[in-house]
Motif scaffolding. Sequence first.
Motif, PDB file in Angstrom:
ATOM      1  N   ALA A 100       0.813  -1.217   0.000  1.00 41.03           N
ATOM      2  CA  ALA A 100       0.000   0.000   0.000  1.00 41.03           C
ATOM      3  C   ALA A 100       0.843   1.261   0.000  1.00 41.03           C
ATOM      4  CB  ALA A 100      -0.944   0.001   1.200  1.00 41.03           C
ATOM      5  N   GLY A 101       2.015   1.205   0.663  1.00 44.24           N
ATOM      6  CA  GLY A 101       2.798   2.432   0.688  1.00 44.24           C
ATOM      7  C   GLY A 101       4.165   2.317   1.302  1.00 44.24           C
ATOM      8  N   ASP A 102       4.253   1.908   2.584  1.00 46.38           N
ATOM      9  CA  ASP A 102       5.535   2.065   3.282  1.00 46.38           C
ATOM     10  C   ASP A 102       6.545   0.957   3.018  1.00 46.38           C
ATOM     11  OD1 ASP A 102       4.755  -0.087   4.897  1.00 46.38           O
ATOM     12  OD2 ASP A 102       4.341   1.153   6.647  1.00 46.38           O
ATOM     13  N   GLY A 103       6.151  -0.088   2.318  1.00 43.49           N
ATOM     14  CA  GLY A 103       7.099  -1.131   1.933  1.00 43.49           C
ATOM     15  C   GLY A 103       7.267  -2.256   2.935  1.00 43.49           C
ATOM     16  N   ALA A 104       6.533  -2.241   4.044  1.00 44.05           N
ATOM     17  CA  ALA A 104       6.741  -3.253   5.084  1.00 44.05           C
ATOM     18  C   ALA A 104       6.420  -4.666   4.597  1.00 44.05           C
ATOM     19  CB  ALA A 104       5.907  -2.915   6.314  1.00 44.05           C
ATOM     20  N   PHE A 105       5.326  -4.842   3.880  1.00 37.75           N
ATOM     21  CA  PHE A 105       4.965  -6.167   3.387  1.00 37.75           C
ATOM     22  C   PHE A 105       5.720  -6.503   2.103  1.00 37.75           C
ATOM     23  CE2 PHE A 105       1.120  -4.782   5.763  1.00 37.75           C
ATOM     24  CZ  PHE A 105       1.240  -5.686   6.811  1.00 37.75           C
ATOM     25  N   ALA A 106       5.938  -5.515   1.271  1.00 31.67           N
ATOM     26  CA  ALA A 106       6.720  -5.739   0.052  1.00 31.67           C
ATOM     27  C   ALA A 106       8.137  -6.175   0.392  1.00 31.67           C
ATOM     28  CB  ALA A 106       6.739  -4.469  -0.799  1.00 31.67           C
ATOM     29  N   ALA A 107       8.697  -5.620   1.469  1.00 30.16           N
ATOM     30  CA  ALA A 107      10.057  -5.988   1.864  1.00 30.16           C
ATOM     31  C   ALA A 107      10.149  -7.457   2.244  1.00 30.16           C
ATOM     32  CB  ALA A 107      10.530  -5.105   3.011  1.00 30.16           C
ATOM     33  N   ARG A 108       9.078  -8.034   2.788  1.00 31.95           N
ATOM     34  CA  ARG A 108       9.070  -9.461   3.118  1.00 31.95           C
ATOM     35  C   ARG A 108       9.258 -10.289   1.845  1.00 31.95           C
ATOM     36  NH1 ARG A 108       8.687 -13.555   7.319  1.00 31.95           N
ATOM     37  NH2 ARG A 108       7.511 -15.285   6.444  1.00 31.95           N
ATOM     38  N   GLY A 174      28.580 -10.353  21.084  1.00 35.08           N
ATOM     39  CA  GLY A 174      28.691  -8.914  20.861  1.00 35.08           C
ATOM     40  C   GLY A 174      27.977  -8.414  19.623  1.00 35.08           C
ATOM     41  N   GLY A 175      27.151  -9.261  19.010  1.00 39.97           N
ATOM     42  CA  GLY A 175      26.406  -8.839  17.829  1.00 39.97           C
ATOM     43  C   GLY A 175      25.267  -7.903  18.187  1.00 39.97           C
ATOM     44  N   LEU A 176      24.765  -7.194  17.185  1.00 43.45           N
ATOM     45  CA  LEU A 176      23.674  -6.235  17.348  1.00 43.45           C
ATOM     46  C   LEU A 176      22.372  -6.870  16.881  1.00 43.45           C
ATOM     47  CD1 LEU A 176      22.811  -3.238  17.917  1.00 43.45           C
ATOM     48  CD2 LEU A 176      23.318  -2.773  15.510  1.00 43.45           C
ATOM     49  N   LEU A 177      21.342  -6.781  17.713  1.00 45.40           N
ATOM     50  CA  LEU A 177      20.002  -7.264  17.368  1.00 45.40           C
ATOM     51  C   LEU A 177      19.081  -6.056  17.305  1.00 45.40           C
ATOM     52  CD1 LEU A 177      17.971  -9.601  16.891  1.00 45.40           C
ATOM     53  CD2 LEU A 177      17.685  -9.715  19.395  1.00 45.40           C
ATOM     54  N   LEU A 178      18.613  -5.712  16.096  1.00 38.67           N
ATOM     55  CA  LEU A 178      17.759  -4.546  15.891  1.00 38.67           C
ATOM     56  C   LEU A 178      16.302  -4.984  15.816  1.00 38.67           C
ATOM     57  CD1 LEU A 178      19.583  -2.359  13.196  1.00 38.67           C
ATOM     58  CD2 LEU A 178      19.461  -1.986  15.665  1.00 38.67           C
ATOM     59  N   ASP A 179      15.460  -4.394  16.650  1.00 36.30           N
ATOM     60  CA  ASP A 179      14.028  -4.704  16.696  1.00 36.30           C
ATOM     61  C   ASP A 179      13.268  -3.611  15.956  1.00 36.30           C
ATOM     62  OD1 ASP A 179      11.312  -5.069  17.489  1.00 36.30           O
ATOM     63  OD2 ASP A 179      11.964  -6.078  19.315  1.00 36.30           O
ATOM     64  N   ALA A 180      12.533  -4.010  14.909  1.00 41.16           N
ATOM     65  CA  ALA A 180      11.866  -3.050  14.027  1.00 41.16           C
ATOM     66  C   ALA A 180      10.471  -2.658  14.488  1.00 41.16           C
ATOM     67  CB  ALA A 180      11.781  -3.624  12.614  1.00 41.16           C
ATOM     68  N   ARG A 181       9.996  -3.204  15.619  1.00 36.17           N
ATOM     69  CA  ARG A 181       8.663  -2.839  16.094  1.00 36.17           C
ATOM     70  C   ARG A 181       8.634  -1.404  16.616  1.00 36.17           C
ATOM     71  NH1 ARG A 181       7.485  -6.848  20.672  1.00 36.17           N
ATOM     72  NH2 ARG A 181       9.700  -6.445  21.008  1.00 36.17           N
ATOM     73  N   SER A 205      16.272  -1.010  19.955  1.00 39.67           N
ATOM     74  CA  SER A 205      15.076  -0.567  19.231  1.00 39.67           C
ATOM     75  C   SER A 205      15.432   0.356  18.078  1.00 39.67           C
ATOM     76  CB  SER A 205      14.136   0.164  20.199  1.00 39.67           C
ATOM     77  OG  SER A 205      13.006   0.669  19.506  1.00 39.67           O
ATOM     78  N   ARG A 206      14.941   0.007  16.892  1.00 38.70           N
ATOM     79  CA  ARG A 206      14.914   0.925  15.752  1.00 38.70           C
ATOM     80  C   ARG A 206      13.640   0.622  14.981  1.00 38.70           C
ATOM     81  NH1 ARG A 206      17.626   4.442  12.046  1.00 38.70           N
ATOM     82  NH2 ARG A 206      16.845   4.146   9.921  1.00 38.70           N
ATOM     83  N   PRO A 207      12.551   1.346  15.230  1.00 37.35           N
ATOM     84  CA  PRO A 207      11.317   1.120  14.489  1.00 37.35           C
ATOM     85  C   PRO A 207      11.550   1.257  12.980  1.00 37.35           C
ATOM     86  CG  PRO A 207      10.925   2.527  16.380  1.00 37.35           C
ATOM     87  CD  PRO A 207      12.405   2.394  16.260  1.00 37.35           C
ATOM     88  N   TYR A 208      10.918   0.384  12.206  1.00 38.00           N
ATOM     89  CA  TYR A 208      11.163   0.432  10.759  1.00 38.00           C
ATOM     90  C   TYR A 208      10.743   1.759  10.148  1.00 38.00           C
ATOM     91  CZ  TYR A 208       6.308  -0.333   9.180  1.00 38.00           C
ATOM     92  OH  TYR A 208       4.967  -0.194   8.906  1.00 38.00           O
ATOM     93  N   ALA A 209       9.819   2.475  10.808  1.00 43.67           N
ATOM     94  CA  ALA A 209       9.413   3.787  10.296  1.00 43.67           C
ATOM     95  C   ALA A 209      10.567   4.778  10.257  1.00 43.67           C
ATOM     96  CB  ALA A 209       8.274   4.350  11.143  1.00 43.67           C
ATOM     97  N   CYS A 210      11.633   4.502  11.013  1.00 40.18           N
ATOM     98  CA  CYS A 210      12.814   5.372  10.979  1.00 40.18           C
ATOM     99  C   CYS A 210      13.498   5.352   9.617  1.00 40.18           C
ATOM    100  CB  CYS A 210      13.814   4.960  12.059  1.00 40.18           C
ATOM    101  SG  CYS A 210      13.262   5.236  13.746  1.00 40.18           S
ATOM    102  N   ASN A 211      13.193   4.355   8.802  1.00 36.81           N
ATOM    103  CA  ASN A 211      13.789   4.275   7.458  1.00 36.81           C
ATOM    104  C   ASN A 211      13.087   5.180   6.450  1.00 36.81           C
ATOM    105  OD1 ASN A 211      15.490   2.215   8.416  1.00 36.81           O
ATOM    106  ND2 ASN A 211      13.991   0.627   7.896  1.00 36.81           N
ATOM    107  N   ALA A 249      10.741  -6.588   9.967  1.00 35.89           N
ATOM    108  CA  ALA A 249      12.202  -6.603  10.098  1.00 35.89           C
ATOM    109  C   ALA A 249      12.873  -6.582   8.734  1.00 35.89           C
ATOM    110  CB  ALA A 249      12.640  -7.846  10.876  1.00 35.89           C
ATOM    111  N   CYS A 250      12.213  -7.157   7.728  1.00 32.16           N
ATOM    112  CA  CYS A 250      12.788  -7.173   6.378  1.00 32.16           C
ATOM    113  C   CYS A 250      12.955  -5.766   5.820  1.00 32.16           C
ATOM    114  CB  CYS A 250      11.911  -8.014   5.452  1.00 32.16           C
ATOM    115  SG  CYS A 250      11.768  -9.755   5.951  1.00 32.16           S
ATOM    116  N   HIS A 251      12.174  -4.816   6.346  1.00 33.43           N
ATOM    117  CA  HIS A 251      12.306  -3.413   5.945  1.00 33.43           C
ATOM    118  C   HIS A 251      13.709  -2.910   6.267  1.00 33.43           C
ATOM    119  CE1 HIS A 251      10.984   0.843   5.563  1.00 33.43           C
ATOM    120  NE2 HIS A 251       9.923   0.347   4.944  1.00 33.43           N
ATOM    121  N   HIS A 252      14.250  -3.318   7.420  1.00 33.64           N
ATOM    122  CA  HIS A 252      15.620  -2.945   7.773  1.00 33.64           C
ATOM    123  C   HIS A 252      16.623  -3.565   6.804  1.00 33.64           C
ATOM    124  CE1 HIS A 252      14.657  -0.625  11.171  1.00 33.64           C
ATOM    125  NE2 HIS A 252      14.757  -1.525  12.128  1.00 33.64           N
TER     126      HIS A 252
END
Length: 287
Positions: A100-108, A174-181, A205-211, A249-252
């Motif tokens: 529809a717009g923001d790419g969240a489902f398309a990114a999957r 020591g890896g980074l785990l980014l949560d897109a919620r 935390s990094r919400p996918y909307a930050c992209n 998460a695929c948006h990231h």
Amino acid sequence: MNGSTGWTTLVQAEVLAPTLGDPLLVVLDARFSLADASAGENAWNQAHIPGARYVHLDRDLSGTHAAGAGRHPWPGAAEFGRLLAARGITPAHQVVVYDAGDGAFAARAWCLLRLAGHARVAVLDGGFEAWSARGLPLEAEPPRFAPAATPYPVDFDRRGLFDAARVHRHLQGGGLLLDARAGERFRGEVEPIDRRAGHVPGATSRPYACNLVDGRFKPRDALAAEFAGLLGTRDASGVVVMCGSGVTACHHLLAMAHAGLDGAGLYTGSWSGWIEDPARPVSTGAA
């Protein structure tokens, strides 16, 4: 198609429009709503980009559930290969996906194809909304196309797919785990979908909307700078992304790839898979 390599991250509506009808182009409509699982397909039936073939998050972009797999399990290779063939996709095709717009489902869908070994796949930046706003062509008739003669030879790159145990080792190393919620879900203030609130201990935390800015992906340089600030001295392979069920998460992953940061992994079960085991620890509040 657009040179020898094609589009591999994002494509703009005005660039895609002149290529419609190219026999080596397949457009996928991935519109979906978590609140109403039929809404995306209903919208596709009413109007879609000419030739677009619909893919449903639950039926087509997810597999059958297994322990720890979460709400949208990663599909099996053979299962996904049959789905691609049913949509007429072969290794020779350029694929463009929109929602529809923001790419969240398309990114999957983009992520599934990329990890299946299909490099020439991109997301329509701004999705259906951007296309419609430009007055570009739409149609309501179902597209006419021939399924591929044989299943797509999917071979998922398992190096990019993480389960809970591997996520734990990643964090311990020591890896980074980014949560897109959204931040309020990460902090455990609200939980509209899953039965427990909070986040994986050690996640960031990094919400996918930050992209995004104004419904489009931020410029490449801006994304690169923002992710560099999160990565520190790590390279992209030191990052795993997650969300509620392995979708947003695929948006990231898409944003990072667009910024030239390939190699991050996906926690496929994500939060809904993590909490399937009540013995796993849960944190609340800011990271």
